[in-house]
Design an enzyme around this catalytic site. Structure first.
Site, PDB file in Angstrom:
ATOM      1  N   LYS A 194     -10.932  -1.938   6.471  1.00 48.17           N
ATOM      2  CA  LYS A 194      -9.713  -1.601   7.199  1.00 48.17           C
ATOM      3  C   LYS A 194     -10.119  -1.167   8.607  1.00 48.17           C
ATOM      4  O   LYS A 194     -11.034  -0.350   8.764  1.00 48.17           O
ATOM      5  CB  LYS A 194      -8.987  -0.467   6.485  1.00 48.17           C
ATOM      6  CG  LYS A 194      -7.795   0.124   7.237  1.00 48.17           C
ATOM      7  CD  LYS A 194      -7.110   1.173   6.388  1.00 48.17           C
ATOM      8  CE  LYS A 194      -5.951   1.810   7.126  1.00 48.17           C
ATOM      9  NZ  LYS A 194      -5.112   2.649   6.241  1.00 48.17           N
ATOM     10  N   ARG A 240       0.671  10.303   1.270  1.00 47.82           N
ATOM     11  CA  ARG A 240       1.048  11.286   2.296  1.00 47.82           C
ATOM     12  C   ARG A 240       2.192  12.190   1.858  1.00 47.82           C
ATOM     13  O   ARG A 240       2.492  13.187   2.533  1.00 47.82           O
ATOM     14  CB  ARG A 240       1.442  10.553   3.588  1.00 47.82           C
ATOM     15  CG  ARG A 240       0.315   9.737   4.195  1.00 47.82           C
ATOM     16  CD  ARG A 240       0.768   9.024   5.437  1.00 47.82           C
ATOM     17  NE  ARG A 240      -0.237   8.086   5.922  1.00 47.82           N
ATOM     18  CZ  ARG A 240      -0.089   7.298   6.968  1.00 47.82           C
ATOM     19  NH1 ARG A 240       1.051   7.320   7.649  1.00 47.82           N
ATOM     20  NH2 ARG A 240      -1.050   6.471   7.330  1.00 47.82           N
ATOM     21  N   GLU A 272       0.863  -1.182   0.000  1.00 40.97           N
ATOM     22  CA  GLU A 272       0.000   0.000   0.000  1.00 40.97           C
ATOM     23  C   GLU A 272       0.895   1.226   0.000  1.00 40.97           C
ATOM     24  O   GLU A 272       1.613   1.475   0.971  1.00 40.97           O
ATOM     25  CB  GLU A 272      -0.906   0.015   1.232  1.00 40.97           C
ATOM     26  CG  GLU A 272      -1.751   1.273   1.379  1.00 40.97           C
ATOM     27  CD  GLU A 272      -2.430   1.375   2.731  1.00 40.97           C
ATOM     28  OE1 GLU A 272      -2.690   2.527   3.166  1.00 40.97           O
ATOM     29  OE2 GLU A 272      -2.701   0.336   3.355  1.00 40.97           O
TER      30      GLU A 272
END
Length: 211
Positions: A132, A48, A44
């Site tokens: 998640k 950011r 993943e």
């Protein structure tokens, strides 16, 4: 109804999904290759940093054996952007109506985040059986997942947030956990120094964890 069949297949690839925050695009390809050599076949890549999107594109183009997902997707525009560079799944720390609408229009499967029973139920009503659990440790960790699993037995989770080399096995032992997400496979100093052998070793240890 949301079809999460493909997502379920992707989450079953490795017991640990490395959550990657990449500062230097040049690290993307050797990092993906190091993880793959260690037996981790899915990552993943978070959005950011400014390097996130081009790093993802580089992995997709140059490391065909790696399943590349996009993380920290917060808006519909970001969903479209990661779809365009070839992300194979999308992860968000939560969910919003606009992001879920983007997911419904895309063929790229979506793993939305939840931290409370109410959030879990809202997502389940929309067809999201795979979710998640974030932020895992601050949101109650293993006791919380056990508590959610008792009344809401059909949902399966990928906990992320505070998962470490030391507690990953305990999370994976839960019946409602299919994999975990963590950043311990890619220490900041190893990334900075290009110590790909160390990352391959950590990946091999993670790949050997039992679910």
């Amino acid at each position: 109804m949301i079809d999460q069949g493909r997502l379920a297949e992707l989450l079953a690839i490795s017991p640990v999904i490395p959550v990657l925050t990449i500062e230097d695009v040049a690290h993307a390809v050797p990092l993906a290759r190091a993880l793959l050599e260690g037996g981790i076949g899915v990552v993943e890549v978070t959005l950011r940093t400014r390097a996130g999107l081009p790093a993802m594109a580089a992995m997709v183009a140059e490391v065909p054996g790696m399943v590349v997902g996009a993380g920290t997707v917060l808006t519909a525009a970001q969903y479209r952007a990661v779809d365009e560079v070839g992300a194979q799944f999308v992860v968000s720390p939560g969910s919003s109506p606009l992001v879920r609408e983007a997911a419904a229009r895309s063929k790229v499967p979506f793993l939305p985040g939840a931290a409370t029973p109410t959030e879990v139920l809202h997502l389940l009503e929309d067809g999201y059986q795979w979710q998640k659990f974030f932020p895992a440790e601050p949101a109650g960790g293993i006791p919380m997942l056990k508590a959610i699993g008792a009344p809401i037995a059909d949902v399966r989770f990928c906990p992320t947030g505070g998962i470490t080399r030391g507690n990953a096995h305990d999370y994976l032992a839960l019946a409602n956990v299919v994999c975990v997400g963590g950043s311990w496979l890619t220490p900041a100093d190893a990334m900075r120094d290009g110590d790909w052998r160390r990352i391959t070793t950590l990946a091999a240890e993670a790949a050997a964890l039992k679910r």
